[in-house]
Design an enzyme around this catalytic site. Structure first.
Site, short mmCIF file in Angstrom:
data_model
loop_
_atom_site.label_atom_id
_atom_site.label_comp_id
_atom_site.label_asym_id
_atom_site.label_seq_id
_atom_site.Cartn_x
_atom_site.Cartn_y
_atom_site.Cartn_z
N ARG A 194 0.92 -1.35 -0.14
CA ARG A 194 0.10 0.08 -0.12
C ARG A 194 0.91 1.31 0.05
O ARG A 194 1.82 1.09 0.54
CB ARG A 194 -0.69 -0.05 1.10
CG ARG A 194 -2.17 -0.68 1.01
CD ARG A 194 -3.18 -0.20 0.13
NE ARG A 194 -4.23 -0.91 -0.07
CZ ARG A 194 -4.38 -1.98 -1.06
NH1 ARG A 194 -3.33 -2.13 -1.92
NH2 ARG A 194 -5.67 -2.63 -1.33
N GLU A 227 -2.67 8.15 -5.15
CA GLU A 227 -3.31 7.38 -6.46
C GLU A 227 -4.64 7.83 -6.91
O GLU A 227 -5.58 8.04 -5.73
CB GLU A 227 -3.29 5.77 -6.23
CG GLU A 227 -1.99 4.92 -5.78
CD GLU A 227 -2.11 3.66 -5.62
OE1 GLU A 227 -3.32 3.15 -6.29
OE2 GLU A 227 -1.53 2.98 -5.17
N HIS A 234 -0.34 -0.05 -9.85
CA HIS A 234 -1.14 -0.64 -9.15
C HIS A 234 -1.95 -1.92 -9.76
O HIS A 234 -2.91 -1.89 -10.17
CB HIS A 234 -2.35 0.16 -8.41
CG HIS A 234 -2.74 -0.63 -7.05
ND1 HIS A 234 -3.13 0.08 -5.83
CD2 HIS A 234 -2.85 -1.79 -6.69
CE1 HIS A 234 -3.67 -0.57 -4.94
NE2 HIS A 234 -3.28 -1.95 -5.41
#
Ligand code: NAD
Length: 315
Positions: free
Chosen positions: A242, A271, A289
């Site tokens: 993360r 993000e 991601h």
């Protein structure tokens, strides 16, 4: 009953749901329109894009089940939804292998300069082949090196198994006591137990040649200013867990000073708008991601999610 798959669902999952008698809508309703449209459904599935926060949950009392395709539920107010009687399910194991393979894509990229070579070959390949060959002469083998795995859950263990397969030594840190060996399932049905070593975090930082992070997002970075100081000079880092698990500003400093030789990032503090200094850094290998973005993982996620939704909606 109607299900909205707002961030998509693999066709296999859709078919399982339809065969079980559900209507599945795969249209993407934008976040700001969900408040008026989501209540027409009995269940919703999301990945990481759609946010299901308290006001939206309050506005949609018809929603009985929320399904998250994947692991992290930070985009859903899980406890609040459950307090309102909504069943919340996810598919934690389905993408572990894909994420672990992406870690090795970043590691191999780093030790063999693929990022740089891929950019320079089209420009210099025909005129400076020898020069480039020299520039990339000092590659590093992973075999025989130490991989430090922080967080020894599903993905951490998959990553560790791959490292053992390559011939790396694995040390790991986890909050909970973990195994002293992992079983590798090799081709031909051969199974071998290979030792791994659980250590305290400072020891992992000091000893590891490469470090891969596999913890949930915590209130502060696992590798921040103080921790960077402990790392081996020239270490390679990968974060596919993360954003925020590595302090990005400190990482940039450590890359510039040479403390960190290279890093691979699949996740970012911001993000979908990572900071520009990261995007243009020559020692960073970057992916948007995509840890779980393989056909195989998406099939497993779709299938598992469909089964969970069927079981929950038929309760
Ligand atoms: P998991 O729950 O199986 O494993 C997490 C491990 O971290 C557990 O063993 C837990 O004990 C340990 N842990 C928790 N807090 C810790 C701490 N403070 N210090 C040390 N260890 C701690 O989770 P997983 O499925 O292996 O996922 C790991 C991470 O990868 C999560 O952050 C998840 O959101 C992320 N993820 C990323 C992608 C991607 O696309 N890049 C895909 C799936 C999952």
């Amino acid at each position: 009953m109607k299900i909205l798959a707002n961030d998509g669902i693999d066709p296999i999952g859709k078919k399982i749901l339809e065969d079980a008698g559900f209507t599945v809508d795969t249209v993407h309703i934008p976040q700001d329109e969900l408040v008026n449209k989501l209540n027409a459904y009995d269940a919703v599935t999301v990945r990481s894009a759609t946010k299901l926060r308290q006001p939206l949950i309050d506005a949609c009392p018809n929603i009985k089940v929320i399904g998250r395709g994947g692991v992290g539920m930070d985009n859903i107010d899980v406890d609040y939804a459950r307090s309102k009687g909504v069943i919340v399910v996810n598919t934690p194991a389905a993408s572990s292998h894909s994420v672990a393979e992406l870690v090795f894509a970043h590691l191999l990229n780093g030790v063999r300069f693929l990022y740089d070579a891929n950019r320079k070959m089209p420009v210099e390949g025909a005129v400076n082949f020898g020069g480039l060959k020299k520039a990339y002469a000092a590659g590093t083998e992973l075999m025989g090196k130490k991989l430090g795995v922080v967080g020894f859950g599903r993905i951490g263990r998959e990553t560790a198994k791959m490292a053992l397969g390559i011939g790396m030594d694995v040390l790991y840190y986890d909050l909970f006591e973990g195994p002293t060996s992992l079983q590798l399932d090799l081709s031909g049905g051969l199974k071998v137990d290979v030792p791994v070593r659980q250590v305290e975090l400072p020891e992992l930082f000091r000893e590891s040649d490469f470090i891969s992070l596999h913890v949930p997002f915590l209130d502060k970075p696992v590798i921040g200013k103080e921790e960077f100081a402990l790392l081996k000079d020239g270490v390679g880092l990968v974060n596919a867990s993360r954003g925020g698990v590595i302090d990005e500003l400190e990482l940039l400093k450590a890359l510039d000073s040479g403390k960190v030789a290279f890093a691979g990032l699949d996740v970012f503090e911001d993000e979908p708008t990572p900071r520009t200094a990261l995007l243009i850094h020559p020692k960073l290998s970057l992916t948007p991601h995509i840890g779980a973005a393989t056909n195989e993982a998406q099939e497993r996620i779709g299938e598992e999610l469909a089964q969970l939704l069927i079981a929950s909606l038929k309760k």
